[in-house]
Design a protein around this motif. Structure first.
Motif, short mmCIF file in Angstrom:
data_model
loop_
_atom_site.label_atom_id
_atom_site.label_comp_id
_atom_site.label_asym_id
_atom_site.label_seq_id
_atom_site.Cartn_x
_atom_site.Cartn_y
_atom_site.Cartn_z
N LYS A 276 0.81 -1.23 0.00
CA LYS A 276 0.00 0.00 0.00
C LYS A 276 0.84 1.28 0.00
O LYS A 276 0.32 2.35 -0.29
CB LYS A 276 -1.00 0.00 1.15
CG LYS A 276 -0.41 -0.02 2.53
CD LYS A 276 -1.52 -0.11 3.56
CE LYS A 276 -0.90 -0.26 4.93
NZ LYS A 276 -1.73 -0.94 5.88
N ILE A 308 -2.24 -7.97 -3.61
CA ILE A 308 -2.37 -6.54 -3.41
C ILE A 308 -3.00 -6.23 -2.05
O ILE A 308 -3.95 -6.89 -1.65
CB ILE A 308 -3.20 -5.95 -4.59
CG1 ILE A 308 -3.40 -4.48 -4.44
CG2 ILE A 308 -4.51 -6.64 -4.80
CD1 ILE A 308 -3.85 -3.82 -5.71
N LYS A 310 -5.42 -4.49 0.18
CA LYS A 310 -6.79 -4.12 -0.20
C LYS A 310 -7.01 -2.61 -0.37
O LYS A 310 -7.74 -2.19 -1.28
CB LYS A 310 -7.74 -4.60 0.90
CG LYS A 310 -8.53 -5.84 0.52
CD LYS A 310 -9.47 -6.18 1.62
CE LYS A 310 -10.73 -6.79 1.03
NZ LYS A 310 -11.60 -7.36 2.03
N LYS A 313 -6.44 -1.37 -3.87
CA LYS A 313 -6.88 -2.20 -4.99
C LYS A 313 -7.71 -1.43 -6.02
O LYS A 313 -7.44 -1.49 -7.23
CB LYS A 313 -7.67 -3.41 -4.47
CG LYS A 313 -8.00 -4.40 -5.58
CD LYS A 313 -8.41 -5.73 -5.06
CE LYS A 313 -9.87 -5.75 -4.71
NZ LYS A 313 -10.31 -7.10 -4.33
N ASP A 314 -8.70 -0.66 -5.55
CA ASP A 314 -9.58 0.03 -6.50
C ASP A 314 -8.79 0.98 -7.39
O ASP A 314 -9.01 1.05 -8.61
CB ASP A 314 -10.67 0.80 -5.75
CG ASP A 314 -11.69 -0.15 -5.15
OD1 ASP A 314 -11.67 -1.34 -5.54
OD2 ASP A 314 -12.46 0.28 -4.28
N ASP A 385 -10.74 -10.86 -10.31
CA ASP A 385 -10.55 -10.47 -8.90
C ASP A 385 -11.13 -11.55 -7.98
O ASP A 385 -11.84 -12.45 -8.44
CB ASP A 385 -11.25 -9.12 -8.66
CG ASP A 385 -10.86 -8.53 -7.31
OD1 ASP A 385 -9.83 -8.97 -6.74
OD2 ASP A 385 -11.58 -7.65 -6.82
N ALA A 405 -6.15 -11.69 -9.35
CA ALA A 405 -5.85 -10.81 -8.22
C ALA A 405 -6.25 -11.48 -6.92
O ALA A 405 -7.33 -12.08 -6.81
CB ALA A 405 -6.61 -9.49 -8.39
N ASP A 407 -6.27 -10.76 -2.63
CA ASP A 407 -6.14 -9.73 -1.59
C ASP A 407 -5.16 -10.18 -0.51
O ASP A 407 -5.19 -11.33 -0.07
CB ASP A 407 -7.49 -9.52 -0.88
CG ASP A 407 -8.49 -8.83 -1.80
OD1 ASP A 407 -8.05 -8.29 -2.83
OD2 ASP A 407 -9.69 -8.86 -1.48
#
Ligand code: NAD
Length: 494
Positions: A276, A308, A310, A313-314, A385, A405, A407
């Motif tokens: 992150k 990734i 979380k 992620k977006d 995802d 993907a 999390d």
């Protein structure tokens, strides 16, 4: 670079009947058998390829052994050897366009990629290993003063190289360079889909003055020519790149014949870990996209999983969608194309079978995902995802443009997920914290780790994996060790 029309016309008119190259000459298969050479990007058969089998492998190995035993190449003055290999590299460079075209026709990849990546890199590999020939020294051990203990590298003899179709010319050059520079002879068995570039490389080696028999090429089916080579009693080593199941067979063939050395470069499920604190998610998304979609995902080290945190992620997905808008999927003859079709209907159907799994365990399709059929080998770049870490989508090599993907709760979890497959070929980590990057990189179980990048590759560094990715290492000076054996010679000075 020439334009689309020129390449399209050339590709449409191209035909080629390929033979076997043994002892410096082209010949037919002893059986007279051939198989179809299909150009996947053109949807047509462009000719026949001689289908070598045991008898042809026997002829090729006999020729390779003859020249090795005679010492014609092995014992040549290193300076002369270097000149011949450099001349060969020069010819490869001069034939760059032809080699790139053959490679693209055989594999379906964009001609522009073959021109800018495959042909020049293969040439550079041969040139680089040529340069090692008169710069590689042996050793004297610190023995007592009344003795001399010399440690010399000796060539192994006849090398058998069995190679895949995804980067035929480059992978073949990774075997040829160190094997020939060390004084060995070699018999290459190209993949069924892609024999043309290896044959042209052998012809140019001969033209450069490489003695007959040092470099032979026997196209044919894996179970016939490949197996015969790997079981041959006069082959000292099998250098294999390909799938795990075939790699397993290579070890079995070696064990059941002469216990030849085996080096394996196998598949992967390489993680791209995005933490992150990664500062530039837009730049990361572009590199991540290229890492999986280049060559339509048919790359052993393709970054096929993103792991990734979380919280970001977006935003990363948003940038991946943006990247996709500029990423050109299309005709291999168009210089603007960045991704063309897959290598064969068989490979396309295999990728389709993975697309069928989407949604079965709660996966969510972000983009792509459409199956194709008939002659259409273009699978669109796909992002899936919510993939479960232990599902087939997350664990198996798809070898197509499919990114999954997963999390991660935190950094430790990301590491556990990254190392959570049987493979260990390559990995990347994206973070702005240099200490975190180093610690993470050390703990990644992968032969190559990239920090804030992907796919930086060169002949100067070793390439290979851990675990089910195979333990062999191609490229760099280290590869010279795997095409030679150490010999100790003691001399009594009393
Ligand atoms: P494959 O294993 O099917 O074939 C590879 C080669 O082995 C071909 O030349 C084939 O004819 C031969 N072969 C097949 N069966 C054989 C048998 N029974 N005996 C002897 N030879 C046999 O693999 P592929 O589909 O051509 O290539 C894709 C695979 O290669 C993927 O798994 C990919 O990850 C891997 N790969 C690895 C690297 C690396 O450096 N680690 C590089 C490129 C590709």
């Amino acid at each position: 670079m020439a334009d689309k029309d020129m390449w399209s016309k050339k590709a449409a008119a191209f035909t080629s009947d390929a033979k076997i190259f043994i002892d410096g000459k082209y010949c037919d298969a002893a059986s007279g058998k051939t198989f179809d050479n299909i150009a996947p990007g053109q949807n047509r058969t462009i000719g026949q390829i001689a289908s070598g089998d045991t008898e042809d492998i026997n002829r090729a190995v006999a020729s390779a052994k003859r020249v090795f035993d005679a010492g014609t190449w092995r014992d040549m003055n290193p300076r002369e050897k270097k000149i011949i290999m450099l001349r060969w590299a020069q010819l490869l460079g001069e034939h760059r366009e032809e080699l790139a075209f053959l490679e693209a026709i055989d594999t379906g990849r964009p001609i522009s990629d073959a021109l800018s990546v495959d042909a020049p890199n293969s040439t550079r590999v041969i040139q680089w290993y040529a340069e090692t020939i008169d710069k590689t020294y042996d050793e004297i051990a610190p023995a007592p003063r009344n003795a001399l203990a010399m440690i010399t590298r000796e060539p192994l003899g006849v090398i058998g190289a069995v190679v895949p179709w995804n980067y035929p010319m480059m992978i073949t050059s990774w075997k040829l360079g160190p094997a020939i520079a060390m004084g060995n002879s070699i018999v290459v068995k190209p993949a069924e889909n892609s024999s043309l570039s290896a044959l042209k490389m052998s012809e140019l080696a001969s033209a450069a003055g490489l003695p007959d028999g040092v470099f032979n090429v026997v196209p044919g089916l894996g179970a016939e020519a490949g197996q015969a080579l790997a079981r041959h009693m006069d082959v000292a080593k099998i250098a294999f790149t390909g799938s795990g199941p075939t790699g397993r067979k290579m070890m079995q063939y070696a064990a059941e014949s002469n216990m030849k050395a085996v080096s394996l470069e196998l598949g992967g499920k390489s993680p791209q870990v995005v933490l992150k604190d990664c500062v530039d998610l837009e730049a990361a998304a572009s590199t991540i996209g290229w890492a999986i979609y280049y060559n339509a995902g048919q790359t052993c080290n393709a970054g096929s999983r993103i792991i990734i945190e979380k919280e970001i992620k977006d935003e990363l997905f948003h940038h991946l969608q943006k990247f996709l808008k500029t990423f050109v999927v299309g005709d291999q003859c168009d210089p603007a194309t960045q991704m063309a079709g897959l290598v064969s209907t068989m490979q396309r159907d295999r990728v389709n079978s993975f697309l069928d799994l989407i949604g079965q365990e709660g996966e969510e399709l972000i983009f792509g995902g459409q199956k194709t059929s008939g002659d259409d080998l273009h699978i669109q770049p796909t992002l899936i995802d919510n993939v479960k870490p232990d599902s087939r989508l997350a664990q198996e090599e798809i070898f197509g443009p499919v990114l999954v993907a997963i999390d991660a709760k935190d950094v430790d979890h990301a590491l556990q997920l990254a190392n959570g497959t049987q493979y260990g070929l390559a990995a990347s980590v994206w973070t702005s914290d240099i200490a975190k990057a180093h610690k993470f990189a050390r703990k990644l179980r992968a032969g190559t780790v990239w920090v804030n990048t992907f796919d930086m590759l060169d002949v100067i560094t070793p390439f290979g994996g851990f675990g089910a990715s195979g333990g062999g290492r191609d490229k760099s000076l280290h590869a010279l060790d795997s095409y030679s054996a150490l010999k100790t010679t003691w001399v009594d000075l009393n």
